[in-house]
Write an enzyme that holds these catalytic residues in place. Structure first.
Site, PDB file in Angstrom:
ATOM      1  N   THR A 150      33.673  29.256  40.575  1.00 32.67           N
ATOM      2  CA  THR A 150      32.561  29.305  41.533  1.00 32.67           C
ATOM      3  C   THR A 150      31.708  28.037  41.443  1.00 32.67           C
ATOM      4  O   THR A 150      31.266  27.495  42.454  1.00 32.67           O
ATOM      5  CB  THR A 150      31.712  30.560  41.254  1.00 32.67           C
ATOM      6  OG1 THR A 150      32.569  31.701  41.305  1.00 32.67           O
ATOM      7  CG2 THR A 150      30.605  30.730  42.270  1.00 32.67           C
TER       8      THR A 150
ATOM      9  N   GLU B 281      25.307  35.720  36.160  1.00 30.11           N
ATOM     10  CA  GLU B 281      25.926  34.780  37.098  1.00 30.11           C
ATOM     11  C   GLU B 281      25.507  33.341  36.784  1.00 30.11           C
ATOM     12  O   GLU B 281      26.284  32.407  36.970  1.00 30.11           O
ATOM     13  CB  GLU B 281      25.542  35.130  38.540  1.00 30.11           C
ATOM     14  CG  GLU B 281      26.167  36.414  39.038  1.00 30.11           C
ATOM     15  CD  GLU B 281      27.677  36.317  39.201  1.00 30.11           C
ATOM     16  OE1 GLU B 281      28.371  36.103  38.195  1.00 30.11           O
ATOM     17  OE2 GLU B 281      28.156  36.482  40.330  1.00 30.11           O
TER      18      GLU B 281
END
Ligand SMILES: Nc1ncnc2c1ncn2[C@@H]1O[C@H](COP(=O)(O)OP(=O)(O)O)[C@@H](O)[C@H]1O
Ligand SMILES: N[C@@H](CCOP(=O)(O)O)C(=O)O
Length: 311
Positions: free
Chosen positions: A184, A131
């Site tokens: 994101t 991530e």
């Protein structure tokens, strides 16, 4: 072991009030990775399907292989080599945990090929590094549920303290992805660093209410608690028709509806599959009325997380 194939599911992170601390996996879609041993050391991406050529082929920059490099480094293994094929079955920048599904599939597959030196729980910090590669932030609310299954709560990041809570068997998720892309990284950048005491109190009440509602199968409490007064008001401006689509879900039987992860996907929770399908059709129609194409997935909560498909 010379060949391993693994599947990791898409996820809904935040679940309205739980920014960075709540997430659950759905059954479909998800990413599949194939690993084939090779004689020379090094990890090489040989093919990626479903990404229209947009994802990095450099192993360090792709979340599917970046996590493998972290794991090998941690284990002190320098002579390992494999070829990687990634099948992307969900759009990038979707809010459905696309980068996380790749990271989890990658870390589960390589761990299997190495003879499972680490447990599922122990793989989590490596999946979180995926991530960081994708969005600059090692949040666990996508990789946690994709790896472990169930409804995941991250009580603390430092030290990492993560657990799952039971959810009612008749709880269904509707996931609608409008045909737009939000990274994101960008959706985190626009968030404010300061939160008022009033909003903190409201959010804490909803977090507690959602946990209790899920654990006690109290659908009214789940519904009342699916409220986000901190993140949704800021991020929803990035999603065209957000208010209308959310209202359509609630008007058609959903318990609640909010942004999935950092968007643009919206998710709704419903009691029973029929309500979840009705809400989904209404959400899709509302996007279509505004000229926005969308894809729809209805699923119960995935309790198992990622799976190895071939030994
Ligand atoms: N295997 C991967 N799958 C998806 N995105 C990846 C992958 N590897 C790196 N990325 C990068 O991560 C970003 C998308 O991730 P993110 O913004 O978190 O979207 P999502 O909400 O769909 O996970 C893109 O910049 C993409 O290039
Ligand atoms: N908690 C994160 C979750 C991001 O989920 P994604 O599916 O959009 O990658 C955030 O809200 O930033």
């Amino acid at each position: 072991m010379n060949f391993v194939k693994a599947f990791a599911p898409a996820t809904v992170a935040n679940v309205a009030c739980g920014f960075d601390i709540f997430g659950f996996a759905v059954k479909e879609p998800g990413d599949t990775v194939e690993l084939r041993r090779r004689d020379e050391p090094g990890i090489v991406i040989t093919d990626i399907t479903g990404d229209e050529g947009r994802l990095p082929r450099n192993a360090e920059k792709n979340s599917v292989t970046g996590v493998m490099l972290y794991l090998l480094k941690h284990l002190g293994i320098t002579d390992f080599g494999c070829e990687v094929v990634l099948h992307k079955n969900m759009p990038l920048g979707s809010g459905m945990g696309s980068s996380a599904a790749s990271a989890v599939a990658g870390v589960v597959a390589i761990n299997e090929m190495l003879g499972k030196p680490l447990t599922r729980q122990e793989l989590l910090p490596f999946a979180m590094e995926g991530e960081r590669i994708a969005s600059g932030s090692a949040h666990a609310d996508n990789v946690g549920p994709s790896l472990l299954g169930g409804f995941v709560v991250i009580r603390s990041y430092n030290p990492l303290d993560i657990f799952t809570i039971p959810v009612p068997g008749d709880l269904y998720c509707t996931l609608v992805h409008p045909d737009i892309e939000i990274n994101t990284k960008d959706a985190r950048f626009i968030l404010r660093n300061e939160v008022s005491l009033k909003n903190t109190i409201a959010q804490m009440g909803n977090v507690a209410g959602l946990v209790a509602g899920l654990m006690q199968a109290d659908y009214d409490l789940i519904s009342r608690s699916m409220v986000d007064v901190i993140i949704e008001p800021v991020r929803s401006i990035l999603i065209p028709q957000f208010k209308e689509v959310k209202q359509a879900a609630i008007d058609h039987g959903a318990l609640g509806c909010s942004i999935s992860g950092s968007g643009p996907s919206l998710f709704a929770l419903s009691r029973g599959v029929e309500n979840a399908q009705k809400a989904g059709a209404a959400m899709k129609d509302t996007f279509a009325d505004a000229g926005i194409a969308s894809s729809l997935h209805v699923s119960s909560i995935n309790q198992g997380g990622a799976v190895v498909l071939t030994e």
